[in-house]
Design a protein around this motif. Structure first.
Motif, PDB file in Angstrom:
ATOM      1  N   ASP A  46      14.865 -48.060  29.152  1.00  0.00           N
ATOM      2  CA  ASP A  46      15.627 -48.299  30.325  1.00  0.00           C
ATOM      3  C   ASP A  46      17.112 -48.425  29.895  1.00  0.00           C
ATOM      4  N   ASP A  47      17.415 -48.958  28.695  1.00  0.00           N
ATOM      5  CA  ASP A  47      18.709 -49.119  28.398  1.00  0.00           C
ATOM      6  C   ASP A  47      19.253 -47.849  28.165  1.00  0.00           C
ATOM      7  N   LEU A  48      18.738 -46.604  27.462  1.00  0.00           N
ATOM      8  CA  LEU A  48      19.238 -45.457  27.444  1.00  0.00           C
ATOM      9  C   LEU A  48      19.218 -44.846  28.715  1.00  0.00           C
ATOM     10  N   SER A  49      18.705 -45.008  29.419  1.00  0.00           N
ATOM     11  CA  SER A  49      18.748 -44.142  30.883  1.00  0.00           C
ATOM     12  C   SER A  49      19.964 -44.947  31.799  1.00  0.00           C
ATOM     13  N   LYS A  50      20.293 -46.102  31.521  1.00  0.00           N
ATOM     14  CA  LYS A  50      21.173 -46.887  32.244  1.00  0.00           C
ATOM     15  C   LYS A  50      22.655 -46.275  31.532  1.00  0.00           C
ATOM     16  N   LEU A  52      23.146 -43.274  30.183  1.00  0.00           N
ATOM     17  CA  LEU A  52      23.196 -42.005  30.751  1.00  0.00           C
ATOM     18  C   LEU A  52      23.657 -41.973  32.028  1.00  0.00           C
ATOM     19  N   ASN A  53      23.314 -42.912  32.886  1.00  0.00           N
ATOM     20  CA  ASN A  53      23.934 -43.001  34.201  1.00  0.00           C
ATOM     21  C   ASN A  53      25.359 -43.334  34.175  1.00  0.00           C
ATOM     22  N   ALA A  54      25.806 -44.031  33.389  1.00  0.00           N
ATOM     23  CA  ALA A  54      27.076 -44.413  33.151  1.00  0.00           C
ATOM     24  C   ALA A  54      28.078 -43.136  32.683  1.00  0.00           C
ATOM     25  N   VAL A  55      27.528 -42.391  32.049  1.00  0.00           N
ATOM     26  CA  VAL A  55      28.161 -41.066  31.644  1.00  0.00           C
ATOM     27  C   VAL A  55      28.138 -40.296  33.009  1.00  0.00           C
ATOM     28  N   TYR A  56      27.249 -40.096  33.633  1.00  0.00           N
ATOM     29  CA  TYR A  56      26.971 -39.247  34.725  1.00  0.00           C
ATOM     30  C   TYR A  56      28.049 -39.790  35.859  1.00  0.00           C
ATOM     31  N   SER A  57      28.353 -40.946  35.745  1.00  0.00           N
ATOM     32  CA  SER A  57      29.304 -41.703  36.837  1.00  0.00           C
ATOM     33  C   SER A  57      30.575 -41.163  36.748  1.00  0.00           C
ATOM     34  N   GLN A  58      30.961 -40.564  35.528  1.00  0.00           N
ATOM     35  CA  GLN A  58      32.270 -39.926  35.238  1.00  0.00           C
ATOM     36  C   GLN A  58      32.301 -38.545  35.657  1.00  0.00           C
ATOM     37  N   LEU A  59      31.396 -38.141  36.226  1.00  0.00           N
ATOM     38  CA  LEU A  59      31.476 -36.498  36.742  1.00  0.00           C
ATOM     39  C   LEU A  59      32.454 -36.420  37.894  1.00  0.00           C
ATOM     40  N   THR A  60      32.953 -35.220  38.148  1.00  0.00           N
ATOM     41  CA  THR A  60      34.137 -34.973  39.027  1.00  0.00           C
ATOM     42  C   THR A  60      33.459 -35.356  40.482  1.00  0.00           C
ATOM     43  N   ARG A  61      34.541 -35.963  41.300  1.00  0.00           N
ATOM     44  CA  ARG A  61      34.093 -36.271  42.682  1.00  0.00           C
ATOM     45  C   ARG A  61      34.793 -35.479  43.541  1.00  0.00           C
ATOM     46  N   GLU A  62      35.136 -36.411  44.649  1.00  0.00           N
ATOM     47  CA  GLU A  62      35.957 -35.383  45.783  1.00  0.00           C
ATOM     48  C   GLU A  62      37.413 -35.095  45.352  1.00  0.00           C
ATOM     49  N   ASN A 109      29.564 -40.217  23.557  1.00  0.00           N
ATOM     50  CA  ASN A 109      29.465 -40.338  21.995  1.00  0.00           C
ATOM     51  C   ASN A 109      28.669 -41.704  21.904  1.00  0.00           C
ATOM     52  N   GLN A 110      28.984 -42.703  22.342  1.00  0.00           N
ATOM     53  CA  GLN A 110      28.228 -43.920  22.058  1.00  0.00           C
ATOM     54  C   GLN A 110      26.708 -43.695  22.262  1.00  0.00           C
ATOM     55  N   LEU A 111      26.410 -43.245  23.354  1.00  0.00           N
ATOM     56  CA  LEU A 111      24.973 -42.975  23.646  1.00  0.00           C
ATOM     57  C   LEU A 111      24.229 -42.024  22.467  1.00  0.00           C
ATOM     58  N   LEU A 112      24.867 -41.047  22.164  1.00  0.00           N
ATOM     59  CA  LEU A 112      24.404 -40.046  21.240  1.00  0.00           C
ATOM     60  C   LEU A 112      24.261 -40.968  19.625  1.00  0.00           C
ATOM     61  N   PRO A 188      15.325 -28.540  31.045  1.00  0.00           N
ATOM     62  CA  PRO A 188      14.339 -28.014  31.932  1.00  0.00           C
ATOM     63  C   PRO A 188      15.122 -27.152  32.823  1.00  0.00           C
ATOM     64  N   VAL A 189      14.311 -26.232  33.591  1.00  0.00           N
ATOM     65  CA  VAL A 189      14.845 -25.377  34.556  1.00  0.00           C
ATOM     66  C   VAL A 189      14.962 -26.262  35.923  1.00  0.00           C
ATOM     67  N   ALA A 190      14.174 -27.249  36.094  1.00  0.00           N
ATOM     68  CA  ALA A 190      14.127 -28.051  37.307  1.00  0.00           C
ATOM     69  C   ALA A 190      13.496 -29.370  36.973  1.00  0.00           C
ATOM     70  N   TYR A 191      13.465 -30.353  37.787  1.00  0.00           N
ATOM     71  CA  TYR A 191      12.811 -31.779  37.783  1.00  0.00           C
ATOM     72  C   TYR A 191      11.941 -31.742  38.712  1.00  0.00           C
ATOM     73  N   GLY A 192      10.785 -32.410  38.449  1.00  0.00           N
ATOM     74  CA  GLY A 192       9.687 -32.688  39.589  1.00  0.00           C
ATOM     75  C   GLY A 192       9.778 -33.954  40.380  1.00  0.00           C
ATOM     76  N   GLY A 193      10.871 -35.050  39.890  1.00  0.00           N
ATOM     77  CA  GLY A 193      10.955 -35.954  40.585  1.00  0.00           C
ATOM     78  C   GLY A 193      10.108 -37.083  39.766  1.00  0.00           C
ATOM     79  N   GLY A 194      10.503 -38.505  40.339  1.00  0.00           N
ATOM     80  CA  GLY A 194       9.900 -39.597  39.753  1.00  0.00           C
ATOM     81  C   GLY A 194      10.984 -40.134  38.442  1.00  0.00           C
ATOM     82  N   ASP A 195      10.392 -41.237  37.970  1.00  0.00           N
ATOM     83  CA  ASP A 195      11.390 -41.708  37.013  1.00  0.00           C
ATOM     84  C   ASP A 195      11.694 -40.906  35.958  1.00  0.00           C
ATOM     85  N   SER A 196      13.158 -40.726  35.418  1.00  0.00           N
ATOM     86  CA  SER A 196      13.669 -40.144  34.481  1.00  0.00           C
ATOM     87  C   SER A 196      13.440 -38.597  35.057  1.00  0.00           C
TER      88      SER A 196
END
Length: 561
Positions: A46-50, A52-62, A109-112, A188-196
């Motif tokens: 759960d820590d690692l997932s959070k 990773l979400n913090a890295v995703y939050s820096q993706l380009t917005r509008e 980098n910190q996550l890795l 993966p090519v796609a994600y099936g849904g659900g946690d992670s």
């Protein structure tokens, strides 16, 4: 301690999560009450997932729309919103920051560095790491596009390690391409849904599509002295994505308020079937970007938004004041001219600017003729005088309001990326921002293969897939039968298909056409809106002087600044 790169701050994405290294002061040795230290945080999946979400939050917005404001596609009228106003004018200086930043890279980098210390499913851990590596690549590529040489740092830096010189551009690009090739094998090519396994995570297709984008840039005239194999590499990368099952988004019927838009007033339809092709092409293209259809079959990567938690602001930035918008980024006449003729499939008949102005100022009905029989994407993308949009408001037709606060200076507003349902319901726009989509991949393949070996059946097929989805006729192979003629069509197709999606910034630089296209812009009255001057230093942005100063001059400046 000075910092040349803002490495030591790592703000989290969810619930204000803050990850920091522990301080050495005796008074501060106990964990801060409002922070989580490395020693106490990296314990679980759960820590690692959070993280990773913090890295995703820096993706380009509008803010991606402002990249077009730095090109001949659009005018960004407010210099306090972005650097696009001064970039397009040619006046940007070292006091500006055109995208230099390491927050996302630091987080990745910190996550890795910490992921392998967590006891969890090994396969999932490797996939999380691959996602973080992709995101780091995304952030680095954005900076390489803007600045060229940038410090390549793949680990977190401690005290005394912060002043890092710029790494040669070619070395950074090679690193990014190697990373994308490797992580494509894990994702993966796609994600099936659900946690992670939520939809919206980085996929194999995203890694290969970004690889194709980078290779296309590197094969282009600015970076290629004639090596045809670079074009082949770009085509091969795009072709890999084409084999993963993505399809262009289409709607099969019109419903609701869309049926009330009278396009027979603008297009000379041959019959009812012709009108159906046009209207479904228009709807397929415009709805691709609406919240109702987010995550559709064309989307390879998008920036996610959470309803009632994390809105995006295109419904504010793009419309005029009559629609409670700001007209922050508006189309240029040059972009309007680029949309072709629906009936012929070729270029539109474009008026002389003074003739257009005279017709407009005299309120001559013939003024509207220039907007007749245009590419369906024109009607889906541009608010021009008379363009109907009942899905937005009953009976709505755009009329340019001259002057006043928050109105367009060019005579046009963007309709693309504005979600009419959110406006009608008076709620925030939460539509995901598409960052990679299949249409771009098809156009990249067409360009790369045409440059590699000239027109062939696969090049025409890729182009026609994009055009036919939009309701346009297929490419006239008798007219566009050479590498040179087809090159111009492909470049124009990229321009109108990908307008406001950030690609024009890269394109006019890699093709080295910026000196010709970055002309001063005028409104439909032929009045000057913005004086523009191109200098070749603008192929790269200035490194912020504040960062050079913080680095004790370890960082160097780009030429001309």
């Amino acid at each position: 301690m000075k910092r040349s790169i803002k490495y030591l701050t790592y703000t989290g994405a969810l619930a204000g999560l803050l990850l920091t290294t522990a301080c050495n002061d005796d008074f501060l040795e106990r964990p801060p009450q409002n922070q989580i230290s490395d020693a106490t945080f990296w314990k679980s999946k759960d820590d690692l997932s959070k993280a990773l979400n913090a890295v995703y939050s820096q993706l380009t917005r509008e803010e991606i729309i402002y990249d077009d404001g730095s090109t001949d596609n659009a005018y960004a009228q407010y210099p306090w919103e972005s650097v696009a106003t001064v970039v397009s004018a040619g006046t940007i200086n070292t006091n500006s920051n055109a995208g230099w930043g390491y927050t996302g890279i630091r987080r990745a980098n910190q996550l890795l560095e910490n992921a392998d210390n967590i006891e969890m499913d090994a396969e999932l851990r490797e996939r999380f790491k691959a996602e973080a590596r992709f995101l780091r690549t995304w952030f680095y590529w954005d900076m390489v596009l803007r600045f060229g040489d940038v410090p390549l740092v793949t680990s977190t830096l401690g005290a005394g390690e912060e002043d890092v010189p710029r790494t040669p551009r070619a070395e950074v690009v090679n690193f990014l391409l190697t990373e994308l090739t490797q992580i494509a094998e894990t994702l993966p090519v796609a994600y099936g849904g659900g946690d992670s396994n939520e939809r919206g995570r980085v996929t194999k297709g995203a890694a290969l599509a970004l690889k194709a984008r980078i290779l296309l840039n590197e094969a282009s005239p600015r970076f290629n002295t004639g090596d045809a194999n670079k074009w082949k590499a770009a085509a091969d990368a795009a072709q890999e994505v084409m084999g993963l099952g993505y399809t262009l988004f289409r709607v099969n019927e019109e419903t609701g308020k869309d049926l009330e838009d009278d396009y027979a007033a603008w297009v000379d339809f041959a019959d009812s079937e012709d009108e159906k092709i046009f209207r479904l092409g228009l709807r397929s293209y415009e709805k691709l970007f609406h919240q109702q259809y987010e995550g559709n079959s064309e989307v390879i990567l998008d920036r996610q938004f959470i309803m009632q938690v994390d809105p995006q602001w295109n419904n504010t930035y793009l419309p005029p004041s009559m629609l409670n918008g700001w007209s922050s980024v508006t189309p240029t006449q040059n972009l309007v001219n680029a949309y072709g003729n629906y009936k012929t499939g070729g270029p539109a008949n474009i008026l002389d600017p003074q003739v257009r102005a005279d017709l407009y100022l005299s309120e001559n009905p013939a003024f509207a003729n220039e907007y007749r029989n245009r590419d369906p994407r024109f009607y889906a993308s541009i608010m021009f005088n008379g363009n109907p949009w009942n899905a937005l408001e009953d009976g709505f037709k755009f009329t340019w309001q001259i002057g006043g606060s928050n109105n367009s200076q060019t005579g046009y507003n963007f309709r693309k990326l504005v979600d009419p349902q959110a406006h009608r319901e008076n709620i925030d726009n939460h539509a995901n921002i598409i960052l990679l989509r299949y249409a771009e991949v098809l156009l990249s393949y067409a360009e790369a293969m045409n440059e590699y070996s000239g027109p062939d059946a696969t090049v025409y097929a890729a182009l026609n897939e994009v055009r036919e989805r939009a309701g346009m006729p297929p490419v006239d192979e008798a007219v566009y039968n050479s590498k040179e003629s087809l090159r111009e069509l492909i470049r124009n197709e990229r321009r109108i298909e990908l307008a406001l999606e950030g690609q024009r910034y890269m394109d006019i630089r890699r093709w080295e056409i910026a000196p010709e296209v970055m002309e001063s812009i005028h409104d439909i009255r032929n009045k000057l809106v913005q004086a523009r001057t191109w200098y070749d230093k603008l192929y790269l942005m200035p490194v912020p002087q504040s960062q050079i100063d913080l680095s004790d001059q370890v960082l160097t400046q780009n030429p001309g600044y």
